[in-house]
Design a protein around this motif. Structure first.
Motif, PDB file in Angstrom:
ATOM      1  N   UNK A 155     -35.907  -6.066  83.995  1.00  0.00           N
ATOM      2  CA  UNK A 155     -37.145  -6.597  84.560  1.00  0.00           C
ATOM      3  C   UNK A 155     -36.811  -7.769  85.474  1.00  0.00           C
ATOM      4  N   UNK A 156     -37.498  -7.838  86.579  1.00  0.00           N
ATOM      5  CA  UNK A 156     -37.279  -8.936  87.510  1.00  0.00           C
ATOM      6  C   UNK A 156     -38.123 -10.116  87.067  1.00  0.00           C
ATOM      7  N   UNK A 157     -37.549 -11.325  87.144  1.00  0.00           N
ATOM      8  CA  UNK A 157     -38.336 -12.502  86.738  1.00  0.00           C
ATOM      9  C   UNK A 157     -39.480 -12.738  87.700  1.00  0.00           C
ATOM     10  N   UNK A 158     -40.535 -13.262  87.145  1.00  0.00           N
ATOM     11  CA  UNK A 158     -41.696 -13.594  87.984  1.00  0.00           C
ATOM     12  C   UNK A 158     -41.451 -14.922  88.684  1.00  0.00           C
ATOM     13  N   UNK A 159     -41.918 -15.029  89.920  1.00  0.00           N
ATOM     14  CA  UNK A 159     -41.720 -16.301  90.650  1.00  0.00           C
ATOM     15  C   UNK A 159     -42.584 -17.400  90.110  1.00  0.00           C
TER      16      UNK A 159
ATOM     17  N   UNK B 277     -48.721 -12.379  96.756  1.00  0.00           N
ATOM     18  CA  UNK B 277     -48.260 -11.656  95.582  1.00  0.00           C
ATOM     19  C   UNK B 277     -47.154 -10.699  95.947  1.00  0.00           C
ATOM     20  N   UNK B 278     -46.786  -9.830  95.017  1.00  0.00           N
ATOM     21  CA  UNK B 278     -45.744  -8.841  95.216  1.00  0.00           C
ATOM     22  C   UNK B 278     -46.369  -7.458  95.298  1.00  0.00           C
TER      23      UNK B 278
END
Length: 76
Positions: free
Chosen positions: A72-76, A58-59
């Motif tokens: 917002x950063x895109x989710x992988x 995870x992050x």
């Protein structure tokens, strides 16, 4: 009179004669079921083993700090 062992042998022979076409399929199905059961039992045993840590990918997110670009950063 027949005893229990003789009756059991006669019953097995009668079943073998009457169900000869289905026996290989039944044996194959029983073998598959036994393998699945053994694999599930092994998986449950391994799952209960506390010596092996579980790793979850995870992050890392720091709470309270906004994204520097404001998006917002895109989710992988």
């Amino acid at each position: 009179m027949f005893g229990m062992s003789e009756l059991a042998i006669i019953l097995i022979v009668v079943i073998a004669v009457l169900c000869a076409k289905k026996l290989p399929e039944l044996a194959r199905s029983a073998g598959k079921s036994a393998r699945i059961l053994k694999a599930e039992a092994r998986a449950m045993k391994d799952e209960d083993d506390p010596a092996t840590p579980r790793v979850i990918q995870g992050e890392t997110v720091t709470p309270g700090r906004p994204d520097p670009q404001g998006t917002q950063q895109p989710r992988p």
